[in-house]
Design a protein around this motif. Structure first.
Motif, PDB file in Angstrom:
ATOM      1  N   THR A  42       0.860  -1.179   0.000  1.00  0.00           N
ATOM      2  CA  THR A  42       0.000   0.000   0.000  1.00  0.00           C
ATOM      3  C   THR A  42       0.899   1.232   0.000  1.00  0.00           C
ATOM      4  N   GLN A  43       0.334   2.379  -0.263  1.00  0.00           N
ATOM      5  CA  GLN A  43       1.111   3.614  -0.266  1.00  0.00           C
ATOM      6  C   GLN A  43       1.694   3.881   1.114  1.00  0.00           C
ATOM      7  N   GLU A  44       0.919   3.579   2.141  1.00  0.00           N
ATOM      8  CA  GLU A  44       1.392   3.774   3.510  1.00  0.00           C
ATOM      9  C   GLU A  44       2.586   2.880   3.803  1.00  0.00           C
ATOM     10  N   GLU A  65       7.181   1.725  -9.503  1.00  0.00           N
ATOM     11  CA  GLU A  65       5.834   1.159  -9.615  1.00  0.00           C
ATOM     12  C   GLU A  65       5.751   0.279 -10.865  1.00  0.00           C
TER      13      GLU A  65
END
Length: 398
Positions: A42-44, A65
């Motif tokens: 996830t981005q977090e 990515e």
């Protein structure tokens, strides 16, 4: 000045954390860590991994990515081929390693790095996958593999990091977890021997659903495009959404036993709810819309493709030839598949497709025929069995 740049394939786990400290403090190298996201973060989590890398002492950290490209170049063909290694494993990690290695090699070129490193052990497949790509596309760089070269156990890595004042969840580090778009592999003490299943807490996704749910998967030319009433612009987003629905059922958990590239047997646990559901739904649809010989020959090609990919040979030109063949078979693989999700299992209930060859206008299997007569079948059976009849009559075998 001496080039001391080393690009490290970094995930933030125990092995690559060890590599950062070892390469900086013992080797005096300038570490540039790079994480290639193939759908597992996830981005977090990516923010946390980057912060952790700088805490460990890297000179720079980069996230690449690669999820969409990974689907387009690899996962799509695993679906087209309904590929399960040894009829069990959807190549959850082995498939993504090539995508990661290629992205890392490309990045290392931009830095003109003298070294390139990864945290693979000396007893698994990943070392070969990474090495082959790096040797092919970055032959001038020296490959450094501390875990492999020093034959380190996870316990020894933990003790070293503790001695350097590194704080992390070492209890969690007892299991090696690799998460990506096509599933999550889990290795631990239970997979080091021939008997034993992983405990519930070892799996990243805990079981939280105990009531059955209906599921509808929509395919267009072999690609997953909708889940229930939700459509997606890209198939990889549909796969991720499906995982969020089915993962909490504990679907897709198993242990794969197979032959490693280096010749030994190995076991690895995995959870891959979305991969298993997509493959089985896609396969059910194909049974209805493809001819017998399309299915037969695609199965032969897919078996080789999956094994060659698993062994790190993705860049072999023959892989592009097989991808072209599998892609061509998907032109009519469009329709809906209906599934029931239950704790730890699922059942495929049926399909709907405009290309369904199980059409009632030709007959109902085992009951009646509409497109031929009994006399037609008598004549067909006589000709179809003629060579066998001649053989046994000439040789009088009975």
């Amino acid at each position: 000045m001496e080039n001391k740049k080393v690009v490290l394939a970094y995930s933030g786990g125990l092995d690559t954390s060890y590599c950062v400290k070892y390469l900086t403090e013992e080797k005096g190298l300038e570490v540039h860590s790079v994480l290639v996201n193939t759908g597992g973060f996830t981005q977090e989590e990516l923010v946390g991994v980057e912060a952790r890398a700088y805490e460990l002492g890297v000179k720079s950290h980069t996230t690449i990515e690669e999820t969409a490209n990974y689907y387009d170049k690899v996962v799509k063909y695993l679906i087209f081929g309904n590929i399960l290694k040894n009829s069990t494993y959807p190549l959850s990690v082995s498939a993504e390693r090539v995508s990661q290695a290629l992205a890392i090699a490309k990045y290392a070129k931009t830095l003109d790095a003298a070294y390139i490193a990864h945290g693979s052990t000396g007893a698994g497949n990943d070392q070969v996958r990474f090495d082959m790509i790096f040797q092919t596309f970055l032959p001038q760089a020296e490959i450094i593999t501390p875990i492999r070269d020093m034959k380190l156990s996870r316990e020894e890595e933990i003790e070293y990091l503790k001695s350097k004042g590194v704080e992390m969840d070492f209890a969690k580090a007892a299991y090696s977890v690799n998460k990506g778009l096509w599933g999550t592999s889990v290795g631990g003490k239970e997979t080091l021997t021939s008997n034993g299943f992983l405990p519930e807490e070892a799996f990243p996704t805990q079981v939280s659903k105990d009531q059955s749910e209906s599921l509808e998967l929509g395919f267009e030319k072999g690609e997953l495009k909708s889940v229930n009433d939700k459509s997606f612009e890209t198939p990889h987003e549909a796969i991720q959404y499906l995982e969020s629905l089915a993962g909490p059922f504990g679907i897709g958990r198993d242990i794969h036993v197979g032959d490693t590239i280096i010749g030994i047997k190995g076991r690895v646990g995995f959870e891959a709810a979305s991969a298993m559901l997509t493959i089985k739904a896609h396969q059910a649809l194909e049974k209805h819309v493809l001819t017998k010989w399309q299915i037969y020959w695609k199965d032969q090609v897919a078996a080789f493709y999956g094994n060659w990919l698993h062994e790190g040979q993705f860049m072999d030109p023959v892989m592009r030839d097989m991808e072209a063949m599998m892609s061509n078979t998907q032109q009519k693989v469009t329709g809906k598949v209906f599934i029931t999700l239950l704790p730890y299992r699922f059942q495929v209930n049926g399909i709907e497709s405009d290309h369904d060859l199980m059409s009632a206008k030709f007959g109902h299997y085992g009951e009646m025929n509409n497109a031929w007569t009994g006399e037609d079948v008598k004549g067909f059976s006589k000709i179809f069995g003629n060579q066998n009849a001649i053989y046994h009559q000439v040789n009088s075998e009975l």
